[in-house]
Design a protein around this motif. Structure first.
Motif, PDB file in Angstrom:
ATOM      1  N   SER A  60       0.775  -1.170  -0.051  1.00 49.88           N
ATOM      2  CA  SER A  60       0.010   0.058   0.105  1.00 49.88           C
ATOM      3  C   SER A  60       0.934   1.326   0.168  1.00 49.88           C
ATOM      4  O   SER A  60       1.662   1.369   1.104  1.00 49.88           O
ATOM      5  N   CYS A  61       0.737   2.032  -0.876  1.00 44.69           N
ATOM      6  CA  CYS A  61       1.736   3.205  -1.180  1.00 44.69           C
ATOM      7  C   CYS A  61       1.087   4.429  -1.034  1.00 44.69           C
ATOM      8  O   CYS A  61      -0.160   4.548  -1.447  1.00 44.69           O
ATOM      9  N   ASN A  62       1.565   5.311  -0.490  1.00 51.39           N
ATOM     10  CA  ASN A  62       0.810   6.617  -0.242  1.00 51.39           C
ATOM     11  C   ASN A  62       1.296   7.509  -1.043  1.00 51.39           C
ATOM     12  O   ASN A  62       0.912   8.951  -0.904  1.00 51.39           O
ATOM     13  N   CYS A  96      -1.682   6.248  -6.022  1.00 49.93           N
ATOM     14  CA  CYS A  96      -1.933   5.192  -5.300  1.00 49.93           C
ATOM     15  C   CYS A  96      -2.893   5.608  -4.192  1.00 49.93           C
ATOM     16  O   CYS A  96      -3.848   5.010  -4.092  1.00 49.93           O
ATOM     17  N   SER A  97      -2.713   6.636  -3.648  1.00 46.45           N
ATOM     18  CA  SER A  97      -3.695   7.263  -2.683  1.00 46.45           C
ATOM     19  C   SER A  97      -5.115   7.568  -3.182  1.00 46.45           C
ATOM     20  O   SER A  97      -6.228   7.206  -2.683  1.00 46.45           O
ATOM     21  N   LYS A  98      -5.082   8.146  -4.401  1.00 49.85           N
ATOM     22  CA  LYS A  98      -6.464   8.753  -4.994  1.00 49.85           C
ATOM     23  C   LYS A  98      -6.913   7.362  -5.839  1.00 49.85           C
ATOM     24  O   LYS A  98      -8.160   7.244  -5.782  1.00 49.85           O
ATOM     25  N   ARG A  99      -6.225   6.216  -6.319  1.00 46.94           N
ATOM     26  CA  ARG A  99      -6.750   5.195  -6.983  1.00 46.94           C
ATOM     27  C   ARG A  99      -7.101   4.079  -5.983  1.00 46.94           C
ATOM     28  O   ARG A  99      -8.063   3.136  -6.098  1.00 46.94           O
ATOM     29  N   GLY A 100      -6.630   4.227  -4.591  1.00 51.21           N
ATOM     30  CA  GLY A 100      -6.641   3.109  -3.678  1.00 51.21           C
ATOM     31  C   GLY A 100      -6.218   1.738  -4.239  1.00 51.21           C
ATOM     32  O   GLY A 100      -6.638   0.519  -3.713  1.00 51.21           O
ATOM     33  N   LYS A 157       5.092   8.779  -0.998  1.00 50.66           N
ATOM     34  CA  LYS A 157       5.056  10.453  -0.947  1.00 50.66           C
ATOM     35  C   LYS A 157       6.290  11.003  -0.663  1.00 50.66           C
ATOM     36  O   LYS A 157       6.456  11.894  -1.272  1.00 50.66           O
ATOM     37  N   SER A 158       7.258  10.428   0.090  1.00 49.48           N
ATOM     38  CA  SER A 158       8.414  10.937   0.219  1.00 49.48           C
ATOM     39  C   SER A 158       9.678  10.798  -0.721  1.00 49.48           C
ATOM     40  O   SER A 158      10.643  11.570  -0.469  1.00 49.48           O
TER      41      SER A 158
END
Ligand SMILES: [Zn+2]
Length: 115
Positions: free
Chosen positions: A25-27, A31-35, A113-114
């Protein structure tokens, strides 16, 4: 172990070969918008069984990762890119894999994200 997956409408289907698990699970922003929940395999272990069907591709930032999605239903069954050593990899979206109970697998969290 052969894994079958597809987008929601079935326009895009694939077969992937490998030991299913080690979900990520990537932030990062996409990835966060797609889930998405990602499962990485060598690109050569992925066979797209609908090569004649249109597959839309989105890229951003460094444009090194091809984020594919179905132009009909919008699902994103897999992406393509390279690992740190230059090997071609496929990032399978585990949420588009057929007949698996994802709650049985450990999910590793990745701080994309980082990067
Ligand atoms: Zn579709």
């Amino acid at each position: 172990m052969k894994i079958n997956g597809s987008c929601h409408c079935g326009n895009i289907r694939y077969q992937a070969d490998g030991e299913f698990g080690d979900l990520l699970s990537c932030n990062c922003s996409i990835c966060s918008k797609r889930g998405s929940l990602l499962w990485f395999i060598p690109r050569s272990n992925l066979s797209v069984s609908t090569p004649d069907k249109p597959l839309s591709t989105y890229t951003f930032n460094s444009h090194k990762i091809k984020h594919h999605f179905c132009p009909v239903c919008g699902c994103a069954p897999f992406g393509e890119g390279e690992d740190g050593k230059g090997n071609s990899m496929a990032a399978i979206n585990a949420r588009c894999v057929d007949n698996v109970d994802l709650s049985q697998f450990k999910i590793n969290h990745f701080d994309g994200k980082s990067l």
